[in-house]
Design a protein around this motif. Structure first.
Motif, PDB file in Angstrom:
ATOM      1  N   LYS A  14     -25.246  65.060   7.301  1.00 46.02           N
ATOM      2  CA  LYS A  14     -26.231  64.003   7.558  1.00 46.02           C
ATOM      3  C   LYS A  14     -27.672  64.517   7.481  1.00 46.02           C
ATOM      4  O   LYS A  14     -28.555  63.799   7.063  1.00 46.02           O
ATOM      5  CB  LYS A  14     -25.963  63.373   8.933  1.00 46.02           C
ATOM      6  CG  LYS A  14     -24.644  62.604   8.954  1.00 46.02           C
ATOM      7  CD  LYS A  14     -24.481  61.759  10.200  1.00 46.02           C
ATOM      8  CE  LYS A  14     -24.029  62.542  11.410  1.00 46.02           C
ATOM      9  NZ  LYS A  14     -22.671  63.100  11.301  1.00 46.02           N
ATOM     10  N   THR A  15     -27.898  65.757   7.876  1.00 48.52           N
ATOM     11  CA  THR A  15     -29.277  66.262   7.895  1.00 48.52           C
ATOM     12  C   THR A  15     -29.923  66.181   6.510  1.00 48.52           C
ATOM     13  O   THR A  15     -31.042  65.693   6.366  1.00 48.52           O
ATOM     14  CB  THR A  15     -29.318  67.714   8.414  1.00 48.52           C
ATOM     15  OG1 THR A  15     -28.411  67.833   9.493  1.00 48.52           O
ATOM     16  CG2 THR A  15     -30.708  68.097   8.854  1.00 48.52           C
ATOM     17  N   ASP A  56     -31.518  60.585  14.788  1.00 49.33           N
ATOM     18  CA  ASP A  56     -30.310  61.356  14.500  1.00 49.33           C
ATOM     19  C   ASP A  56     -29.463  61.437  15.765  1.00 49.33           C
ATOM     20  O   ASP A  56     -29.999  61.517  16.867  1.00 49.33           O
ATOM     21  CB  ASP A  56     -30.671  62.760  14.013  1.00 49.33           C
ATOM     22  CG  ASP A  56     -29.468  63.474  13.403  1.00 49.33           C
ATOM     23  OD1 ASP A  56     -28.508  62.797  12.976  1.00 49.33           O
ATOM     24  OD2 ASP A  56     -29.471  64.722  13.363  1.00 49.33           O
ATOM     25  N   GLU A  57     -28.161  61.418  15.587  1.00 50.74           N
ATOM     26  CA  GLU A  57     -27.225  61.394  16.719  1.00 50.74           C
ATOM     27  C   GLU A  57     -27.643  60.291  17.684  1.00 50.74           C
ATOM     28  O   GLU A  57     -27.770  60.501  18.897  1.00 50.74           O
ATOM     29  CB  GLU A  57     -27.160  62.764  17.402  1.00 50.74           C
ATOM     30  CG  GLU A  57     -26.868  63.854  16.395  1.00 50.74           C
ATOM     31  CD  GLU A  57     -25.842  64.867  16.866  1.00 50.74           C
ATOM     32  OE1 GLU A  57     -25.609  64.983  18.071  1.00 50.74           O
ATOM     33  OE2 GLU A  57     -25.248  65.527  15.988  1.00 50.74           O
TER      34      GLU A  57
HETATM   35 MG    MG Z   1     -26.253  66.265  12.437  1.00 47.08          MG
END
Ligand code: MG
Ligand code: ADP
Length: 397
Positions: free
Chosen positions: A55-56, A155-156
């Protein structure tokens, strides 16, 4: 839209393509192939994908591609739940921007002296990666201004909102322009995630990468009933039998983690630990020596390890059962990342049987029972050594 299978099919600059290649990535992961084109178009995205799916870079690549580095305002903010994750994302973004010396990325998180961050902010970063509290702090001081932000990434998101950051996240999003592109990444779509999406996103594109199938990390999972007092020796026997040199051990409580670290250290092992009570500088030191391979064992609590990406973890040990089902996924997700094989061992007590069953069901995991034989070698119930089983797996792929 044609399906993208190669990085050079994406509408991104030569410098980014080169960086991705140097990072050793031959192909975009499914979440990258689907997210990058949408983000490049400026659309809002809500993406659900399990850990270890890349995902990053899925948001990092379009963030860097879309910057106007001639502009000195903050153009992108990435908000994430922990300092570790914050540092890790920053590192990955800098790796992506390796051939873009014009791009400035800064990490802003609690625990680090504010002075240092003030200096970093003065250098006019284009991308700020931050934990919510500290970012708000800077916004309040007037040292971070989000009025010209083009993209905000959460994110998260599930973890972050669950940790009680929902009000902070709202304040941050409220400080960005109304037409800011808002992108959310989450392992699960919780009630809070849906609320924030509904409130702030504009006709978001939804992406789901299932936990099953091709990019589900291939992790062999095992469980063994063991007395608390015997677990250290059991673990060491397993490590020896499988010749493991890069393991992560999880415990629920700081005290457990500290004691475990102590016991292993007294046996002369290459070990250190990570928990919430440690000063940030020390945590950073531990993280980097583990990542650089100077430490063979890392003992951690769930919170301290959340979202951390360490490559090549050979095995994960659940010294005790995680408090929450989702933590089980997070813990074992430290191994088997990006399609490498991994192995996870879980110790449990008689009273944990139902909890463990619940975890397996919830996470749709197959957790195979094993024991240690007379030679202290881990074997399946039919006597097959786990080492032999793992080797067979390696050769079939
Ligand atoms: Mg991640
Ligand atoms: P997530 O945030 O989904 O948990 P990460 O972004 O931390 O996943 O990536 C997991 C690992 O996969 C990292 O080590 C990262 O460097 C690696 N990775 C990312 N993209 C690719 C790719 N296209 N090919 C191979 N490995 C990749």
């Amino acid at each position: 839209m044609t399906e993208i299978t190669q990085f050079d099919q994406l509408d991104i600059g030569e410098e980014l393509l080169r960086a991705v290649k140097e990072m050793g990535f031959s192909q975009p992961t499914p979440i990258q192939a689907r997210t990058i084109p949408l983000m490049l178009e400026g659309l809002d995205v809500i993406a659900k994908a399990p850990t270890g799916t890349g995902k990053t870079c899925a948001f990092g690549i379009p963030l860097i591609e879309c910057l106007n580095t001639a502009c000195t305002d903050i153009q992108a903010v990435v908000v994430c739940p922990t300092r570790e994750l914050c540092l890790q994302i920053t590192e990955e973004l800098r790796a992506l921007a390796r051939f873009r010396p014009d791009v400035r990325v800064v990490a802003i998180y609690g625990g680090q002296p504010i002075r240092k961050q003030l200096d970093a902010l003065k250098k006019q970063p284009h991308i700020v990666v931050a934990t919510p509290g500290r970012l708000l702090d800077h916004m309040g001081r007037g040292t971070a201004w989000l009025g010209n932000v083009y993209t905000a990434v959460l994110d998260e998101a599930d973890e972050m909102l669950k940790m009680g950051f929902i009000r902070d996240v709202r304040k941050i999003l409220n400080a960005t322009p109304a037409d800011t592109q808002i992108v959310m990444f989450s392992a699960t779509i919780s009630r809070e995630v849906m609320d924030v999406s509904w409130e702030y996103q504009n006709a978001p594109e939804e992406i789901t990468v299932a936990a099953e199938g091709d990019d589900r990390p291939d992790i062999a999972q095992f469980k063994m009933q063991a007395e608390g007092g015997a677990r250290v020796q059991d673990m060491l026997d397993i490590i020896k039998a499988l010749d493991l040199h890069r393991v992560m051990i999880f415990g629920n409580m700081k005290a457990t983690v500290r004691q475990l670290d102590d016991k292993l250290r007294k046996r002369g092992l290459s070990v250190d630990c990570l928990h919430g009570d440690m000063p940030q500088s020390q945590r950073n030191r531990v993280m980097s020596s583990y990542r650089d391979g100077k430490l063979e064992m890392l003992v951690a609590t769930d919170v301290a390890a959340r979202g951390i990406d360490v490559d090549d973890v050979e095995a994960v040990f659940n010294y005790d059962l995680p408090d929450e089902n989702e933590y089980y996924v997070h813990r074992i997700g430290r191994t088997g990342r990006a399609k490498r094989h991994g192995v996870a061992f879980t110790f449990y007590s008689p009273e944990d049987v139902f909890r463990l069953r619940d975890i397996a069901k919830y996470t749709r995991s197959d957790i195979t029972p094993f024991t240690l034989n007379e030679a202290r070698v881990p074997v399946l119930e039919d006597g097959t050594p786990i080492a032999a089983m793992l080797e067979a797996k390696e050769t079939t792929v």
